[in-house]
Write a protein that holds these residues in place. Structure first.
Motif, PDB file in Angstrom:
ATOM      1  N   PHE A   1     -69.306  25.340 -17.638  1.00 51.81           N
ATOM      2  CA  PHE A   1     -68.050  24.601 -17.774  1.00 51.81           C
ATOM      3  C   PHE A   1     -68.196  23.301 -17.006  1.00 51.81           C
ATOM      4  O   PHE A   1     -68.311  23.304 -15.770  1.00 51.81           O
ATOM      5  N   THR A   2     -68.197  22.189 -17.719  1.00 50.76           N
ATOM      6  CA  THR A   2     -68.319  20.876 -17.093  1.00 50.76           C
ATOM      7  C   THR A   2     -67.269  19.933 -17.674  1.00 50.76           C
ATOM      8  O   THR A   2     -66.758  20.137 -18.778  1.00 50.76           O
ATOM      9  N   GLY A   3     -66.959  18.905 -16.925  1.00 47.48           N
ATOM     10  CA  GLY A   3     -66.010  17.899 -17.363  1.00 47.48           C
ATOM     11  C   GLY A   3     -66.151  16.648 -16.533  1.00 47.48           C
ATOM     12  O   GLY A   3     -66.995  16.573 -15.626  1.00 47.48           O
ATOM     13  N   SER A   4     -65.331  15.650 -16.827  1.00 46.39           N
ATOM     14  CA  SER A   4     -65.405  14.400 -16.079  1.00 46.39           C
ATOM     15  C   SER A   4     -64.013  13.959 -15.640  1.00 46.39           C
ATOM     16  O   SER A   4     -63.047  14.071 -16.396  1.00 46.39           O
ATOM     17  N   MET A   5     -63.942  13.497 -14.401  1.00 47.44           N
ATOM     18  CA  MET A   5     -62.732  12.883 -13.856  1.00 47.44           C
ATOM     19  C   MET A   5     -63.151  11.518 -13.312  1.00 47.44           C
ATOM     20  O   MET A   5     -63.509  11.377 -12.145  1.00 47.44           O
TER      21      MET A   5
ATOM     22  N   ILE B   1     -58.419  15.603 -17.721  1.00 39.37           N
ATOM     23  CA  ILE B   1     -59.812  15.888 -17.397  1.00 39.37           C
ATOM     24  C   ILE B   1     -60.566  15.814 -18.722  1.00 39.37           C
ATOM     25  O   ILE B   1     -60.283  16.568 -19.655  1.00 39.37           O
ATOM     26  N   ARG B   2     -61.518  14.897 -18.835  1.00 39.39           N
ATOM     27  CA  ARG B   2     -62.141  14.583 -20.111  1.00 39.39           C
ATOM     28  C   ARG B   2     -63.517  15.258 -20.259  1.00 39.39           C
ATOM     29  O   ARG B   2     -64.071  15.798 -19.305  1.00 39.39           O
ATOM     30  N   ASN B   3     -64.038  15.139 -21.483  1.00 33.88           N
ATOM     31  CA  ASN B   3     -65.403  15.591 -21.809  1.00 33.88           C
ATOM     32  C   ASN B   3     -65.648  17.041 -21.420  1.00 33.88           C
ATOM     33  O   ASN B   3     -66.703  17.390 -20.884  1.00 33.88           O
ATOM     34  N   ILE B   4     -64.672  17.888 -21.697  1.00 29.64           N
ATOM     35  CA  ILE B   4     -64.814  19.306 -21.355  1.00 29.64           C
ATOM     36  C   ILE B   4     -65.770  19.984 -22.333  1.00 29.64           C
ATOM     37  O   ILE B   4     -65.591  19.928 -23.549  1.00 29.64           O
ATOM     38  N   ASN B   5     -66.808  20.611 -21.786  1.00 31.31           N
ATOM     39  CA  ASN B   5     -67.731  21.421 -22.560  1.00 31.31           C
ATOM     40  C   ASN B   5     -67.966  22.715 -21.797  1.00 31.31           C
ATOM     41  O   ASN B   5     -68.339  22.682 -20.623  1.00 31.31           O
ATOM     42  N   GLY B   6     -67.718  23.825 -22.470  1.00 28.17           N
ATOM     43  CA  GLY B   6     -67.864  25.097 -21.761  1.00 28.17           C
ATOM     44  C   GLY B   6     -68.029  26.267 -22.693  1.00 28.17           C
ATOM     45  O   GLY B   6     -67.701  26.199 -23.879  1.00 28.17           O
ATOM     46  N   LYS B   7     -68.562  27.347 -22.120  1.00 28.45           N
ATOM     47  CA  LYS B   7     -68.717  28.586 -22.869  1.00 28.45           C
ATOM     48  C   LYS B   7     -68.448  29.744 -21.935  1.00 28.45           C
ATOM     49  O   LYS B   7     -68.880  29.748 -20.786  1.00 28.45           O
ATOM     50  N   ALA B   8     -67.708  30.730 -22.430  1.00 26.45           N
ATOM     51  CA  ALA B   8     -67.393  31.927 -21.652  1.00 26.45           C
ATOM     52  C   ALA B   8     -67.630  33.163 -22.506  1.00 26.45           C
ATOM     53  O   ALA B   8     -67.328  33.173 -23.704  1.00 26.45           O
ATOM     54  N   ASN B   9     -68.173  34.192 -21.884  1.00 26.73           N
ATOM     55  CA  ASN B   9     -68.359  35.482 -22.539  1.00 26.73           C
ATOM     56  C   ASN B   9     -67.357  36.481 -21.971  1.00 26.73           C
ATOM     57  O   ASN B   9     -67.035  36.446 -20.771  1.00 26.73           O
ATOM     58  N   ILE B  10     -66.859  37.348 -22.831  1.00 23.78           N
ATOM     59  CA  ILE B  10     -65.913  38.389 -22.413  1.00 23.78           C
ATOM     60  C   ILE B  10     -66.536  39.744 -22.703  1.00 23.78           C
ATOM     61  O   ILE B  10     -66.931  40.030 -23.837  1.00 23.78           O
ATOM     62  N   LYS B  11     -66.646  40.564 -21.668  1.00 20.36           N
ATOM     63  CA  LYS B  11     -67.174  41.919 -21.828  1.00 20.36           C
ATOM     64  C   LYS B  11     -66.316  42.881 -21.028  1.00 20.36           C
ATOM     65  O   LYS B  11     -66.187  42.760 -19.822  1.00 20.36           O
ATOM     66  N   GLU B  12     -65.704  43.809 -21.757  1.00 20.45           N
ATOM     67  CA  GLU B  12     -64.836  44.824 -21.149  1.00 20.45           C
ATOM     68  C   GLU B  12     -63.817  44.180 -20.211  1.00 20.45           C
ATOM     69  O   GLU B  12     -63.680  44.546 -19.046  1.00 20.45           O
TER      70      GLU B  12
ATOM     71  N   THR C   1     -67.576  20.717 -12.160  1.00 19.54           N
ATOM     72  CA  THR C   1     -68.165  21.988 -12.599  1.00 19.54           C
ATOM     73  C   THR C   1     -67.273  23.138 -12.145  1.00 19.54           C
ATOM     74  O   THR C   1     -66.796  23.144 -11.006  1.00 19.54           O
ATOM     75  N   ILE C   2     -67.039  24.091 -13.036  1.00 18.78           N
ATOM     76  CA  ILE C   2     -66.293  25.300 -12.696  1.00 18.78           C
ATOM     77  C   ILE C   2     -67.162  26.509 -13.006  1.00 18.78           C
ATOM     78  O   ILE C   2     -67.752  26.605 -14.089  1.00 18.78           O
ATOM     79  N   THR C   3     -67.258  27.428 -12.052  1.00 19.99           N
ATOM     80  CA  THR C   3     -68.015  28.665 -12.230  1.00 19.99           C
ATOM     81  C   THR C   3     -67.120  29.845 -11.851  1.00 19.99           C
ATOM     82  O   THR C   3     -66.053  29.678 -11.276  1.00 19.99           O
ATOM     83  N   GLY C   4     -67.582  31.052 -12.177  1.00 24.67           N
ATOM     84  CA  GLY C   4     -66.834  32.253 -11.808  1.00 24.67           C
ATOM     85  C   GLY C   4     -66.321  32.986 -13.021  1.00 24.67           C
ATOM     86  O   GLY C   4     -66.917  32.925 -14.111  1.00 24.67           O
ATOM     87  N   GLY C   5     -65.207  33.676 -12.843  1.00 25.52           N
ATOM     88  CA  GLY C   5     -64.689  34.472 -13.938  1.00 25.52           C
ATOM     89  C   GLY C   5     -63.220  34.813 -13.779  1.00 25.52           C
ATOM     90  O   GLY C   5     -62.576  34.471 -12.785  1.00 25.52           O
ATOM     91  N   VAL C   6     -62.713  35.524 -14.812  1.00 20.69           N
ATOM     92  CA  VAL C   6     -61.307  35.916 -14.861  1.00 20.69           C
ATOM     93  C   VAL C   6     -61.228  37.349 -15.365  1.00 20.69           C
ATOM     94  O   VAL C   6     -61.851  37.695 -16.375  1.00 20.69           O
TER      95      VAL C   6
ATOM     96  N   ILE D   1     -65.798  25.674 -26.040  1.00 18.39           N
ATOM     97  CA  ILE D   1     -65.056  24.426 -26.262  1.00 18.39           C
ATOM     98  C   ILE D   1     -66.022  23.259 -26.139  1.00 18.39           C
ATOM     99  O   ILE D   1     -66.902  23.243 -25.276  1.00 18.39           O
ATOM    100  N   GLN D   2     -65.858  22.281 -27.046  1.00 17.67           N
ATOM    101  CA  GLN D   2     -66.696  21.089 -27.047  1.00 17.67           C
ATOM    102  C   GLN D   2     -65.815  19.843 -27.089  1.00 17.67           C
ATOM    103  O   GLN D   2     -64.788  19.803 -27.774  1.00 17.67           O
ATOM    104  N   ASN D   3     -66.244  18.826 -26.325  1.00 20.19           N
ATOM    105  CA  ASN D   3     -65.556  17.521 -26.319  1.00 20.19           C
ATOM    106  C   ASN D   3     -64.049  17.678 -26.123  1.00 20.19           C
ATOM    107  O   ASN D   3     -63.238  17.098 -26.842  1.00 20.19           O
ATOM    108  N   GLY D   4     -63.687  18.466 -25.141  1.00 24.22           N
ATOM    109  CA  GLY D   4     -62.286  18.750 -24.907  1.00 24.22           C
ATOM    110  C   GLY D   4     -61.649  17.884 -23.837  1.00 24.22           C
ATOM    111  O   GLY D   4     -62.329  17.196 -23.065  1.00 24.22           O
ATOM    112  N   ASN D   5     -60.324  17.921 -23.805  1.00 27.28           N
ATOM    113  CA  ASN D   5     -59.537  17.261 -22.762  1.00 27.28           C
ATOM    114  C   ASN D   5     -58.494  18.250 -22.251  1.00 27.28           C
ATOM    115  O   ASN D   5     -57.855  18.948 -23.047  1.00 27.28           O
ATOM    116  N   ILE D   6     -58.342  18.303 -20.923  1.00 33.62           N
ATOM    117  CA  ILE D   6     -57.319  19.143 -20.320  1.00 33.62           C
ATOM    118  C   ILE D   6     -56.228  18.241 -19.756  1.00 33.62           C
ATOM    119  O   ILE D   6     -56.490  17.398 -18.886  1.00 33.62           O
ATOM    120  N   TYR D   7     -55.008  18.421 -20.239  1.00 40.70           N
ATOM    121  CA  TYR D   7     -53.857  17.657 -19.762  1.00 40.70           C
ATOM    122  C   TYR D   7     -53.053  18.556 -18.824  1.00 40.70           C
ATOM    123  O   TYR D   7     -52.642  19.655 -19.208  1.00 40.70           O
TER     124      TYR D   7
END
Length: 335
Positions: free
Chosen positions: A95-99, A76-87, A111-116, A62-68
């Motif tokens: 994952f970064t953004g601005s408040m 939460i503005r200026n969301i830029n992030g990338k996630a990989n999915i394996k098995e 900043t958000i780190t970790g996984g799901v 995701i680039q230049n995103g906003n989370i409502y």
């Protein structure tokens, strides 16, 4: 006749899909308290295995995103992030953004780190860390405005625990004092949010309601399970403030509030002073806000009844209006 959309549970499957979107509506349905995620979204998803045991691989960007969200006034503005999915394991690469306050420079401070774990796609298992510096927020439900530092963990599946520290830098909280009746939750939900957050005051914290307006220091914890009312624990000391009683404004000279996980109804010991027609009147308030005891004294040694006559400016004491849910301008027990 042919049957469309049918499959056998144990038959192998393979689906390879990719696309570009301007939102993440396919995901927000399963995120509690998230209303929408907007931005340039690129997704590549591969499904393999069997319908009973689907294996997911791919990536999301995701680039230049906003989370409502349903919790905050501003997104939460200026969301830029990338996630990989394996098995079935989604890992955040970045994952970064601005408040920040609206109109101020939108520097990234979140900043958000970790996984799901996506093994159960509609009931994901979260294991995320959220960190932020000088995050500006306006919380809708709690009527909190200001800037904070955050260090939180988000874990769980059916019950999602949000735990950690939120340091108060410059915060105003508008909250009336009230006890917790431990009633049943208003409604049930498939996902239960379990908040366990400590709020150390590292800067300035101002509490405002119909009884006080005060700057406080100390630390308080916040717990809330599902739709039950929130509880607070900890002790806060007064730095300075105002106390409202019988229409008069008293300056707080000493005091503290002690919360014991029974709603937002602290035990208090407060000493406050005002001057009326050159007479200095001191109130010592002890107890909870729904059942306080007030001990008045004056520089000339007036009796309590004389003091209250001064405070009510000659109005008959019996004619004053009382409340049983917190004294506001009056109190229940006067000594």
């Amino acid at each position: 006749l042919p049957q469309f959309g049918k499959y056998k549970q144990k038959e192998p499957l393979f689906i390879d899909a990719q696309g570009t979107f301007d939102n993440m509506d396919f995901l927000t349905t399963y995120l509690a308290d998230v209303d929408s995620i907007m931005g340039k979204v690129e997704m590549h998803l591969k499904l393999s295995g069997t319908p009973e045991h689907i294996i997911r691989d791919g990536s999301i960007k995701i680039q230049n995103g906003n989370i409502y969200t349903l919790l905050l006034t501003d997104p939460i503005r200026n969301i830029n992030g990338k996630a990989n999915i394996k098995e079935n394991q989604l890992t955040l690469e970045s994952f970064t953004g601005s408040m920040n306050k609206k109109g101020s420079p939108g520097q990234n401070n979140l900043t958000i780190t970790g996984g799901v774990d996506l093994t159960q796609f509609f009931k994901p298992q979260y294991d995320l860390s959220v960190k932020g510096d000088e995050l500006y927020m306006q919380v809708l439900e709690s009527d909190i405005v200001g800037s904070v530092n955050a260090d939180l963990k988000i874990t769980g599946r059916d019950t999602i625990t949000i735990a950690g520290d939120v340091g108060l830098i410059k915060v105003e909280m508008f909250q009336e004092f009230s006890s917790n009746e431990y009633g049943a939750p208003a409604e049930e939900s498939d996902i239960i949010l379990d908040y366990k957050i400590n709020f150390p005051i590292i800067g300035q914290f101002t509490l405002l309601n119909s009884q006080i307006e005060a700057k406080l220091i100390g630390e308080i914890s916040y717990t809330k399970l599902g739709n039950y009312e929130a509880d607070y624990a900890g002790e806060l000391q007064f730095e300075k403030g105002k106390f409202y009683f019988y229409g008069d404004i008293f300056d707080i000279t000493y005091g503290y509030l002690s919360f014991d996980n029974q709603g937002f109804n602290p035990y208090m010991e407060v000493e406050a002073v005002t001057v009326i027609e050159d007479e200095e009147i001191t109130l010592r308030i002890v107890g909870t806000f729904d059942n306080p005891k007030i001990y008045p004294s004056s520089s000339s040694g007036y009796s309590p009844s004389d003091i209250f006559e001064i405070l009510t400016m000659g109005r008959r004491f019996e004619e004053q209006e009382f409340t049983t849910t917190g004294f506001g301008q009056q109190t229940q027990q006067l000594f």
